[in-house]
Design a protein around this motif. Structure first.
Motif, short mmCIF file in Angstrom:
data_model
loop_
_atom_site.label_atom_id
_atom_site.label_comp_id
_atom_site.label_asym_id
_atom_site.label_seq_id
_atom_site.Cartn_x
_atom_site.Cartn_y
_atom_site.Cartn_z
N LEU A 33 0.83 -1.21 0.00
CA LEU A 33 0.00 0.00 0.00
C LEU A 33 0.87 1.26 0.00
O LEU A 33 0.65 2.19 -0.78
CB LEU A 33 -0.91 -0.04 1.23
CG LEU A 33 -2.01 0.97 1.32
CD1 LEU A 33 -3.29 0.31 1.85
CD2 LEU A 33 -1.62 2.09 2.24
N THR A 123 -4.68 -5.31 -0.44
CA THR A 123 -4.36 -3.90 -0.66
C THR A 123 -5.47 -3.24 -1.49
O THR A 123 -5.86 -2.10 -1.22
CB THR A 123 -3.01 -3.76 -1.38
OG1 THR A 123 -2.01 -4.32 -0.54
CG2 THR A 123 -2.67 -2.32 -1.68
N ASP A 126 -8.21 -2.59 0.82
CA ASP A 126 -7.90 -1.43 1.67
C ASP A 126 -8.15 -0.12 0.92
O ASP A 126 -8.75 0.81 1.46
CB ASP A 126 -6.44 -1.48 2.13
CG ASP A 126 -6.20 -2.56 3.17
OD1 ASP A 126 -7.16 -2.94 3.87
OD2 ASP A 126 -5.05 -3.04 3.27
N PHE A 127 -7.69 -0.07 -0.32
CA PHE A 127 -7.90 1.15 -1.11
C PHE A 127 -9.39 1.44 -1.27
O PHE A 127 -9.86 2.56 -1.10
CB PHE A 127 -7.27 1.01 -2.50
CG PHE A 127 -5.79 1.22 -2.52
CD1 PHE A 127 -5.19 2.17 -1.71
CD2 PHE A 127 -4.98 0.48 -3.37
CE1 PHE A 127 -3.82 2.38 -1.73
CE2 PHE A 127 -3.60 0.68 -3.40
CZ PHE A 127 -3.02 1.63 -2.58
#
Ligand code: SF4
Ligand code: SF4
Length: 169
Positions: A33, A123, A126-127
């Protein structure tokens, strides 16, 4: 074992270990990230192209997910991708899949753990969870306009639900 004269609670051995730990160079690898956020737009495009072209379309990331549903408030993956067919170019499959569990994803990371291509799917989650879609399209570039609109409309519809969602930025 002598008590350290400079620090009476510690022996010399403990004192030396403390000093060694303090002076040790701790090399912290950036997370995917952090790496992606630090990339230029061109580097991001290259990074994700490399990642997504490894995808073997096994659908393991969907099958393992505890909260995945085939159809999520109009964001129907089957409109774009059918099992057994080669999914369209990146990052459509991966982003649509991420948005289908946009507000129910528990960030368990099992999608990434199960991915044989080791694509950083956590990731992506998460984004999608922490950034507004416009920003997500910047950090994971390459989505065509029609798919962007689909996602933006989907997010707007979901925002109106009582559960709501807040972004980190
Ligand atoms: S991190 Fe989210 S999308 Fe991935 S398996 Fe867990 S709940 Fe599903
Ligand atoms: S688990 Fe990995 S290789 Fe399989 S479909 Fe998902 S992203 Fe592609």
């Amino acid at each position: 074992m002598d008590e350290n004269p400079e620090n009476h609670a510690l022996t010399n051995i403990v004192q030396k270990r403390f000093q060694a730990i303090r002076s040790e160079k701790v090399i912290k690898q950036p997370t995917p990230l952090q790496e992606i956020l630090g990339m230029t737009q061109q580097e991001r495009e290259g990074f994700w192209q490399d990642q997504f072209k490894k995808c073997i379309k096994c659908y393991g990331c969907i099958d393992i997910c505890p909260v995945y549903v085939e159809e999520s408030d109009g964001l129907d993956l089957s409109k774009w991708v059918e099992r057994g067919q080669v999914p369209p170019p990146f990052p459509l499959f991966h982003l649509l899949r991420a948005y289908q569990v946009w507000d129910t994803c528990v960030l368990c990371g099992e999608c990434e753990n199960t991915c044989p291509a080791q694509i950083p799917l956590k990731t992506i989650q998460d984004f999608v969870r922490y950034l507004p879609p416009e920003k997500v399209f910047e950090v994971i570039p390459g989505l065509e306009n029609e798919a962007r609109d689909e996602i933006l409309n989907f997010v707007e519809r979901r925002k109106k639900l009582p559960r709501g969602i807040s972004y980190a930025v």
